[in-house]
Motif scaffolding. Structure first.
Motif, PDB file in Angstrom:
ATOM      1  N   PRO A   1       0.813  -1.221   0.000  1.00 35.59           N
ATOM      2  CA  PRO A   1       0.000   0.000   0.000  1.00 35.59           C
ATOM      3  C   PRO A   1       0.847   1.272   0.000  1.00 35.59           C
ATOM      4  CG  PRO A   1       0.257  -0.770   2.229  1.00 35.59           C
ATOM      5  CD  PRO A   1       1.138  -1.654   1.369  1.00 35.59           C
ATOM      6  N   GLY A   2       0.231   2.352  -0.422  1.00 31.76           N
ATOM      7  CA  GLY A   2       0.926   3.641  -0.349  1.00 31.76           C
ATOM      8  C   GLY A   2       0.166   4.686  -1.113  1.00 31.76           C
ATOM      9  N   SER A   3       0.681   5.925  -1.076  1.00 34.35           N
ATOM     10  CA  SER A   3       0.027   6.952  -1.895  1.00 34.35           C
ATOM     11  C   SER A   3       0.653   7.048  -3.281  1.00 34.35           C
ATOM     12  CB  SER A   3      -0.008   8.310  -1.194  1.00 34.35           C
ATOM     13  OG  SER A   3       0.928   8.464  -0.209  1.00 34.35           O
TER      14      SER A   3
ATOM     15  N   PHE B   1      -3.697   4.409  -2.264  1.00 35.48           N
ATOM     16  CA  PHE B   1      -4.634   5.030  -1.316  1.00 35.48           C
ATOM     17  C   PHE B   1      -4.500   6.552  -1.331  1.00 35.48           C
ATOM     18  CE2 PHE B   1      -5.111   0.874   0.564  1.00 35.48           C
ATOM     19  CZ  PHE B   1      -6.322   0.927   1.237  1.00 35.48           C
TER      20      PHE B   1
ATOM     21  N   ASN C   1      -3.902   9.467   1.101  1.00 31.00           N
ATOM     22  CA  ASN C   1      -3.442   9.673   2.472  1.00 31.00           C
ATOM     23  C   ASN C   1      -4.006  11.018   2.918  1.00 31.00           C
ATOM     24  OD1 ASN C   1      -2.022  10.366   4.775  1.00 31.00           O
ATOM     25  ND2 ASN C   1      -0.126   9.391   4.098  1.00 31.00           N
TER      26      ASN C   1
ATOM     27  N   LYS D   1      -1.821  14.074   3.321  1.00 33.19           N
ATOM     28  CA  LYS D   1      -0.999  14.591   2.213  1.00 33.19           C
ATOM     29  C   LYS D   1      -1.878  15.182   1.124  1.00 33.19           C
ATOM     30  CE  LYS D   1       2.691  11.106   2.738  1.00 33.19           C
ATOM     31  NZ  LYS D   1       3.287   9.902   2.117  1.00 33.19           N
TER      32      LYS D   1
ATOM     33  N   GLY E   1     -11.028   3.316   2.162  1.00 33.07           N
ATOM     34  CA  GLY E   1     -11.356   2.886   3.521  1.00 33.07           C
ATOM     35  C   GLY E   1     -10.137   2.327   4.230  1.00 33.07           C
ATOM     36  N   LEU E   2     -10.381   1.376   5.108  1.00 35.55           N
ATOM     37  CA  LEU E   2      -9.294   0.830   5.925  1.00 35.55           C
ATOM     38  C   LEU E   2      -8.436  -0.146   5.122  1.00 35.55           C
ATOM     39  CD1 LEU E   2     -10.975   0.092   9.369  1.00 35.55           C
ATOM     40  CD2 LEU E   2      -9.244   1.838   8.862  1.00 35.55           C
ATOM     41  N   LEU E   3      -7.132   0.034   5.233  1.00 34.22           N
ATOM     42  CA  LEU E   3      -6.198  -0.860   4.556  1.00 34.22           C
ATOM     43  C   LEU E   3      -6.348  -2.302   5.055  1.00 34.22           C
ATOM     44  CD1 LEU E   3      -3.667  -1.546   2.888  1.00 34.22           C
ATOM     45  CD2 LEU E   3      -2.295  -0.600   4.751  1.00 34.22           C
TER      46      LEU E   3
ATOM     47  N   LYS F   1       5.867  -3.389   3.259  1.00 31.73           N
ATOM     48  CA  LYS F   1       6.300  -1.987   3.248  1.00 31.73           C
ATOM     49  C   LYS F   1       7.823  -1.943   3.238  1.00 31.73           C
ATOM     50  CE  LYS F   1       2.264  -0.107   5.146  1.00 31.73           C
ATOM     51  NZ  LYS F   1       1.888   1.132   5.799  1.00 31.73           N
TER      52      LYS F   1
ATOM     53  N   TYR G   1       7.273   5.735  11.865  1.00 33.49           N
ATOM     54  CA  TYR G   1       6.017   6.075  11.176  1.00 33.49           C
ATOM     55  C   TYR G   1       5.182   4.815  10.939  1.00 33.49           C
ATOM     56  CZ  TYR G   1       3.262   7.468   6.967  1.00 33.49           C
ATOM     57  OH  TYR G   1       2.272   7.687   6.042  1.00 33.49           O
TER      58      TYR G   1
ATOM     59  N   MET H   1       1.175   1.917  12.704  1.00 29.55           N
ATOM     60  CA  MET H   1       0.200   1.441  11.697  1.00 29.55           C
ATOM     61  C   MET H   1       0.212  -0.084  11.633  1.00 29.55           C
ATOM     62  SD  MET H   1       0.070   4.148   8.565  1.00 29.55           S
ATOM     63  CE  MET H   1       1.762   4.222   8.046  1.00 29.55           C
TER      64      MET H   1
ATOM     65  N   MET I   1      -1.701  -1.307  14.664  1.00 29.54           N
ATOM     66  CA  MET I   1      -3.139  -1.056  14.499  1.00 29.54           C
ATOM     67  C   MET I   1      -3.729  -2.013  13.463  1.00 29.54           C
ATOM     68  SD  MET I   1      -5.798   0.544  15.375  1.00 29.54           S
ATOM     69  CE  MET I   1      -5.354   2.011  16.299  1.00 29.54           C
ATOM     70  N   ASN I   2      -3.025  -2.179  12.329  1.00 27.78           N
ATOM     71  CA  ASN I   2      -3.536  -3.086  11.288  1.00 27.78           C
ATOM     72  C   ASN I   2      -3.623  -4.523  11.798  1.00 27.78           C
ATOM     73  OD1 ASN I   2      -4.085  -1.253   9.183  1.00 27.78           O
ATOM     74  ND2 ASN I   2      -1.913  -1.138   8.648  1.00 27.78           N
TER      75      ASN I   2
HETATM   76  O1  PNS Z   1       2.724   6.176   1.018  1.00 29.75           O
HETATM   77  P1  PNS Z   1       2.072   6.591   2.310  1.00 29.75           P
HETATM   78  O2  PNS Z   1       1.385   7.935   2.147  1.00 29.75           O
HETATM   79  O3  PNS Z   1       3.025   6.583   3.455  1.00 29.75           O
HETATM   80  O4  PNS Z   1       0.949   5.490   2.602  1.00 29.75           O
HETATM   81  C1  PNS Z   1       0.135   5.603   3.749  1.00 29.75           C
HETATM   82  C2  PNS Z   1      -1.019   4.598   3.686  1.00 29.75           C
HETATM   83  C3  PNS Z   1      -1.839   4.834   2.432  1.00 29.75           C
HETATM   84  C4  PNS Z   1      -0.453   3.199   3.664  1.00 29.75           C
HETATM   85  C5  PNS Z   1      -1.877   4.832   4.957  1.00 29.75           C
HETATM   86  O5  PNS Z   1      -2.307   6.180   4.984  1.00 29.75           O
HETATM   87  C6  PNS Z   1      -3.083   3.903   5.027  1.00 29.75           C
HETATM   88  O6  PNS Z   1      -2.941   2.761   5.418  1.00 29.75           O
HETATM   89  N1  PNS Z   1      -4.264   4.413   4.597  1.00 29.75           N
HETATM   90  C7  PNS Z   1      -5.501   3.633   4.588  1.00 29.75           C
HETATM   91  C8  PNS Z   1      -6.451   4.042   5.726  1.00 29.75           C
HETATM   92  C9  PNS Z   1      -6.152   3.229   6.974  1.00 29.75           C
HETATM   93  O7  PNS Z   1      -6.242   2.015   6.992  1.00 29.75           O
HETATM   94  N2  PNS Z   1      -5.764   3.959   8.038  1.00 29.75           N
HETATM   95  C10 PNS Z   1      -5.392   3.337   9.281  1.00 29.75           C
HETATM   96  C11 PNS Z   1      -3.933   2.939   9.243  1.00 29.75           C
HETATM   97  S1  PNS Z   1      -3.448   2.043  10.665  1.00 29.75           S
END
Ligand code: PNS
Length: 159
Positions: free
Chosen positions: A7-9, A36, A38, A41, A71-73, A87, A97, A101, A104-105
């Motif tokens: 995943p990423g922007s 996704f 973000n 950003k 939505g949620l990753l 990642k 950073y 996440m 949480m994921n």
């Molecule tokens: O390339 P990035 O901007 O660092 O990617 C960040 C990304 C898209 C992986 C993160 O913002 C994300 O997971 N977005 C989806 C929404 C989500 O699940 N948010 C809770 C993350 S614990």
């Protein structure tokens, strides 16, 4: 079939991203690059543009697909039967950073593990933000992004 999500922007996709995606494609049967929004950003490229740039960049890998993420990753990955989020880590700052996440994921989808791949040293300084800054000032970004991304950056900044 073991599926991973990268995943990423991807604003825009760089050789650093592609190194991680290519390595994930060797480790897993199938890789989904999830583009996704973000919320933290303000992107240079629209979601559709980022999707298309990523699609062209991964075209050579038959087991890699590109999708828009919404939505949620964790939910996105679980819905696709993925066992991993992959990642790249360039530095300790990236880990700081990414770690919250990842935790949480893991709470949101216990069956989806986060896997960190250490960025290769030659890619450790590449970021989409720096590439945009260099391109925005007319600098040469050919070492950091594929030719079609360089062309897209030139078009963006020519306006
Ligand atoms: O390339 P990035 O901007 O660092 O990617 C960040 C990304 C898209 C992986 C993160 O913002 C994300 O997971 N977005 C989806 C929404 C989500 O699940 N948010 C809770 C993350 S614990």
């Amino acid at each position: 079939m073991r599926t991973a999500v990268c995943p990423g922007s991807f604003d825009p996709i760089t050789y650093g991203h592609l190194d991680v995606i290519g390595r994930a494609a060797r480790l897993f049967d199938r890789v989904i690059v999830a583009v996704f929004q973000n919320p933290g950003k303000q992107p240079l490229f629209s979601l559709e543009e980022r999707l298309e740039l990523a699609r062209q960049a991964v075209a050579e890998w038959p087991n890699v697909a590109v999708e828009t993420g919404e939505g949620l990753l964790a939910r996105f990955a679980a819905a696709r039967g993925a066992c991993a989020l992959v990642k790249g880590l360039r530095s300790g700052a990236d880990f700081d950073y990414e770690a919250p996440m990842a935790h949480m994921n893991a709470r949101l989808a216990a069956e989806v593990d986060t896997v960190f791949l250490a960025a290769r040293p030659e890619h450790a300084f590449i970021s989409s933000s720096l590439v945009k800054e260099v391109a925005g000032h007319g600098g040469d970004v050919r070492a950091f992004v594929p030719p079609h991304v360089e062309a897209a950056l030139k078009r963006k900044y020519a306006r």
